[in-house]
Write a protein that holds these residues in place. Structure first.
Motif, PDB file in Angstrom:
ATOM      1  N   LYS A 181       3.465   6.014  -3.182  1.00 46.00           N
ATOM      2  CA  LYS A 181       4.158   6.728  -3.350  1.00 46.00           C
ATOM      3  C   LYS A 181       3.824   7.311  -5.281  1.00 46.00           C
ATOM      4  N   ARG A 182       3.355   5.825  -5.555  1.00 51.55           N
ATOM      5  CA  ARG A 182       3.750   5.914  -7.455  1.00 51.55           C
ATOM      6  C   ARG A 182       2.543   7.083  -7.630  1.00 51.55           C
ATOM      7  N   ALA A 183       1.546   7.257  -7.057  1.00 51.37           N
ATOM      8  CA  ALA A 183       0.278   8.319  -6.231  1.00 51.37           C
ATOM      9  C   ALA A 183       0.219   9.481  -6.109  1.00 51.37           C
ATOM     10  N   GLY A 184       1.272  10.205  -5.285  1.00 54.44           N
ATOM     11  CA  GLY A 184       1.955  10.729  -5.144  1.00 54.44           C
ATOM     12  C   GLY A 184       0.984  11.588  -3.436  1.00 54.44           C
ATOM     13  N   LYS A 187       8.709   9.288   8.292  1.00 57.56           N
ATOM     14  CA  LYS A 187       7.774   7.735   8.885  1.00 57.56           C
ATOM     15  C   LYS A 187       8.177   7.030   7.929  1.00 57.56           C
ATOM     16  N   PHE A 188       7.368   6.971   6.584  1.00 58.26           N
ATOM     17  CA  PHE A 188       7.672   6.427   5.569  1.00 58.26           C
ATOM     18  C   PHE A 188       8.244   6.211   4.350  1.00 58.26           C
ATOM     19  N   ASN A 189       9.206   7.157   4.978  1.00 55.47           N
ATOM     20  CA  ASN A 189      10.409   7.149   3.581  1.00 55.47           C
ATOM     21  C   ASN A 189      11.621   6.015   4.514  1.00 55.47           C
ATOM     22  N   VAL A 245       0.779  -1.253   0.276  1.00 58.18           N
ATOM     23  CA  VAL A 245       0.243  -0.512   0.344  1.00 58.18           C
ATOM     24  C   VAL A 245       0.478   1.556   0.296  1.00 58.18           C
ATOM     25  N   GLN A 246       1.876   1.007   0.817  1.00 52.41           N
ATOM     26  CA  GLN A 246       2.504   2.458   0.753  1.00 52.41           C
ATOM     27  C   GLN A 246       3.818   2.646  -0.277  1.00 52.41           C
TER      28      GLN A 246
END
Length: 89
Positions: free
Chosen positions: A72-75, A87-89, A67-68
Motif C-alpha cells: 500500500k505504501r508503495a502504491g 479484496k485487500f481493503n 506485505v499488504q
C-alpha cells in the motif's frame, strides 16, 4: 494456495526480509516460488518487483498483513483493477 510473505534473512539483531511468493503449507524459511521484493526495516528501504507482484495477485495470491501494508505504501495495490482492490481493503 500461494501467499506473498516475508522471509527473514540477515544477521542476528540485523534482520532484513525478502518478499516472496510461497506455498501456504511451507514454513517461513521454506522454498519459495519466486522472490518478488526486498524490505529492510532498519534503513526503511523497500524494493518491489511490481509486475511480478501484480501477476501473483491477479492469479489469486493472498498477501500477509505486513506485505499488504508495504504494498500500500508503495502504491502497488492502486494498480490493480477496482474489483480486485476491494479484496485487500
Amino acid at each position: 494456495m500461494v501467499k506473498l510473505r516475508l522471509k527473514r534473512c540477515g544477521k542476528k539483531q540485523r534482520a532484513v526480509y525478502r518478499i516472496v511468493a510461497i506455498d501456504v503449507r511451507s514454513r517461513r524459511e521454506g522454498r519459495d516460488l519466486r522472490k518478488v521484493g526486498f524490505y529492510d526495516p532498519i534503513k526503511n528501504q523497500t524494493y518491489l518487483n511490481i509486475p511480478v507482484i501484480l501477476y501473483f495477485l491477479e492469479q489469486g495470491a493472498q498477501p500477509t498483513g505486513t506485505v499488504q501494508d508495504i504494498s500500500k505504501r508503495a502504491g502497488v495495490l492502486l494498480e490493480l483493477s477496482p474489483t480486485q482492490q476491494t479484496k485487500f481493503n
